[in-house]
Write a protein that holds these residues in place. Structure first.
Motif, PDB file in Angstrom:
ATOM      1  N   ARG A 151       0.766  -1.098  -0.031  1.00  0.00           N
ATOM      2  CA  ARG A 151      -0.008  -0.167   0.202  1.00  0.00           C
ATOM      3  C   ARG A 151       1.019   1.377   0.058  1.00  0.00           C
ATOM      4  O   ARG A 151       0.351   2.321  -0.177  1.00  0.00           O
ATOM      5  N   ASP A 152       2.115   1.244   0.343  1.00  0.00           N
ATOM      6  CA  ASP A 152       3.082   2.179   0.199  1.00  0.00           C
ATOM      7  C   ASP A 152       2.843   2.766  -1.246  1.00  0.00           C
ATOM      8  O   ASP A 152       3.301   2.448  -2.190  1.00  0.00           O
ATOM      9  N   PRO A 153       2.710   4.443  -1.430  1.00  0.00           N
ATOM     10  CA  PRO A 153       2.913   5.083  -2.300  1.00  0.00           C
ATOM     11  C   PRO A 153       4.091   4.750  -3.321  1.00  0.00           C
ATOM     12  O   PRO A 153       3.894   4.534  -4.556  1.00  0.00           O
ATOM     13  N   GLU A 154       5.206   4.828  -2.688  1.00  0.00           N
ATOM     14  CA  GLU A 154       6.465   4.313  -3.541  1.00  0.00           C
ATOM     15  C   GLU A 154       6.652   2.840  -3.992  1.00  0.00           C
ATOM     16  O   GLU A 154       7.093   2.821  -5.164  1.00  0.00           O
ATOM     17  N   PHE A 155       5.759   1.920  -3.291  1.00  0.00           N
ATOM     18  CA  PHE A 155       5.994   0.553  -3.664  1.00  0.00           C
ATOM     19  C   PHE A 155       5.228   0.630  -5.005  1.00  0.00           C
ATOM     20  O   PHE A 155       5.342  -0.031  -5.945  1.00  0.00           O
ATOM     21  N   VAL A 156       3.855   1.541  -4.864  1.00  0.00           N
ATOM     22  CA  VAL A 156       3.111   1.320  -5.987  1.00  0.00           C
ATOM     23  C   VAL A 156       3.774   1.926  -7.279  1.00  0.00           C
ATOM     24  O   VAL A 156       3.514   1.433  -8.515  1.00  0.00           O
ATOM     25  N   ALA A 157       4.344   2.923  -7.098  1.00  0.00           N
ATOM     26  CA  ALA A 157       5.110   3.880  -8.027  1.00  0.00           C
ATOM     27  C   ALA A 157       6.207   2.846  -8.810  1.00  0.00           C
ATOM     28  O   ALA A 157       6.263   2.789  -9.971  1.00  0.00           O
ATOM     29  N   HIS A 158       6.881   1.933  -7.980  1.00  0.00           N
ATOM     30  CA  HIS A 158       7.787   1.233  -8.604  1.00  0.00           C
ATOM     31  C   HIS A 158       7.309  -0.194  -9.160  1.00  0.00           C
ATOM     32  O   HIS A 158       7.489  -0.367 -10.240  1.00  0.00           O
ATOM     33  N   ARG A 159       6.049  -0.578  -8.671  1.00  0.00           N
ATOM     34  CA  ARG A 159       5.180  -1.508  -9.386  1.00  0.00           C
ATOM     35  C   ARG A 159       4.786  -1.014 -10.508  1.00  0.00           C
ATOM     36  O   ARG A 159       4.942  -1.878 -11.678  1.00  0.00           O
ATOM     37  N   GLU A 160       4.240   0.022 -10.724  1.00  0.00           N
ATOM     38  CA  GLU A 160       3.827   0.454 -11.820  1.00  0.00           C
ATOM     39  C   GLU A 160       4.478   0.732 -12.898  1.00  0.00           C
ATOM     40  O   GLU A 160       4.561   0.455 -14.250  1.00  0.00           O
ATOM     41  N   ALA A 161       5.917   1.533 -12.670  1.00  0.00           N
ATOM     42  CA  ALA A 161       7.033   1.458 -13.495  1.00  0.00           C
ATOM     43  C   ALA A 161       7.590   0.109 -14.238  1.00  0.00           C
ATOM     44  O   ALA A 161       7.883  -0.002 -15.291  1.00  0.00           O
ATOM     45  N   LEU A 162       7.439  -0.816 -13.231  1.00  0.00           N
ATOM     46  CA  LEU A 162       8.248  -1.971 -13.533  1.00  0.00           C
ATOM     47  C   LEU A 162       7.166  -2.761 -14.624  1.00  0.00           C
ATOM     48  O   LEU A 162       7.728  -3.228 -15.463  1.00  0.00           O
ATOM     49  N   LEU A 163       5.706  -2.727 -14.249  1.00  0.00           N
ATOM     50  CA  LEU A 163       5.201  -3.343 -15.243  1.00  0.00           C
ATOM     51  C   LEU A 163       4.958  -2.622 -16.489  1.00  0.00           C
ATOM     52  O   LEU A 163       4.780  -3.212 -17.589  1.00  0.00           O
ATOM     53  N   ALA A 164       5.071  -1.387 -16.570  1.00  0.00           N
ATOM     54  CA  ALA A 164       4.843  -0.599 -17.572  1.00  0.00           C
ATOM     55  C   ALA A 164       6.412  -1.123 -18.567  1.00  0.00           C
ATOM     56  O   ALA A 164       6.339  -1.245 -19.848  1.00  0.00           O
ATOM     57  N   ALA A 165       7.407  -1.274 -17.918  1.00  0.00           N
ATOM     58  CA  ALA A 165       8.783  -1.835 -18.559  1.00  0.00           C
ATOM     59  C   ALA A 165       8.246  -3.198 -19.222  1.00  0.00           C
ATOM     60  O   ALA A 165       8.908  -3.681 -20.313  1.00  0.00           O
TER      61      ALA A 165
END
Length: 173
Positions: A151-165
């Motif tokens: 739920r950490d916003p930074e975790f979510v941001a990393h997740r979204e960036a990696l999934l986009a990659a």
């Protein structure tokens, strides 16, 4: 590559004709091998199971034996090829915590291969994404610290960036 390395595979690769302790100490010799094996088994929560057959163990227990087999060698580098891929979701979460504890104790460098983005973010200090043999993303996760929450916003941001990659459109799902 470190001279002293070991591997944990997705499948435990235990020898069905050998009991747990000989599976852990496979390839080791000397008087201290059995004691080191017992210690490694205790470290993975399987003290007292030294004489069990692999078929008597659950999938998670078999994978913990495989982890003990890798760590009993005191590796400088632990190569982990989807070691939790065959486990159910709850066992997988427990194994993440166990791996963190064991890495704190044994201190190997770890190269973890996984297709699970959340697992990578939960366990790694750095995530590399490969596509056709090339790195297409390289993210340092040091800023997340040791306690990581989905739920950490930074975790979510990393997740979204990696999934986009990886070519996954998060907004579409």
């Amino acid at each position: 590559v470190a001279r002293n390395s070991s591997v944990v595979f997705q499948d435990s690769r235990l020898l069905p004709w050998s009991r747990v302790l000989p599976n852990v100490t496979l390839g080791l010799s000397g008087r201290d091998a059995a004691e080191a094996g017992r210690t490694a088994l205790a470290d993975v929560g399987l003290a007292g199971r030294e004489r069990a057959w692999p078929t008597e163990l659950s999938g998670g227990e078999q994978q913990r034996v495989a982890l003990a087999r890798s760590l009993v060698r005191q590796p400088e580098l632990l190569l982990a090829d989807e070691p939790f891929g065959a486990l159910d979701a709850l066992t997988r979460i427990r194994m993440h915590g166990l791996l963190r504890e064991l890495c704190s104790k044994y201190r190997p460098g770890v190269l973890l291969v996984t297709h699970d983005v959340d697992e990578a973010i939960t366990l790694a200090d750095r995530v590399l994404v490969l596509d056709n043999g090339r790195f297409v993303a390289d993210r340092s996760l040091d800023s997340l610290g040791p306690r990581r929450s989905l739920r950490d916003p930074e975790f979510v941001a990393h997740r979204e960036a990696l999934l986009a990659a990886l070519g996954v459109d998060v907004a579409a799902h």
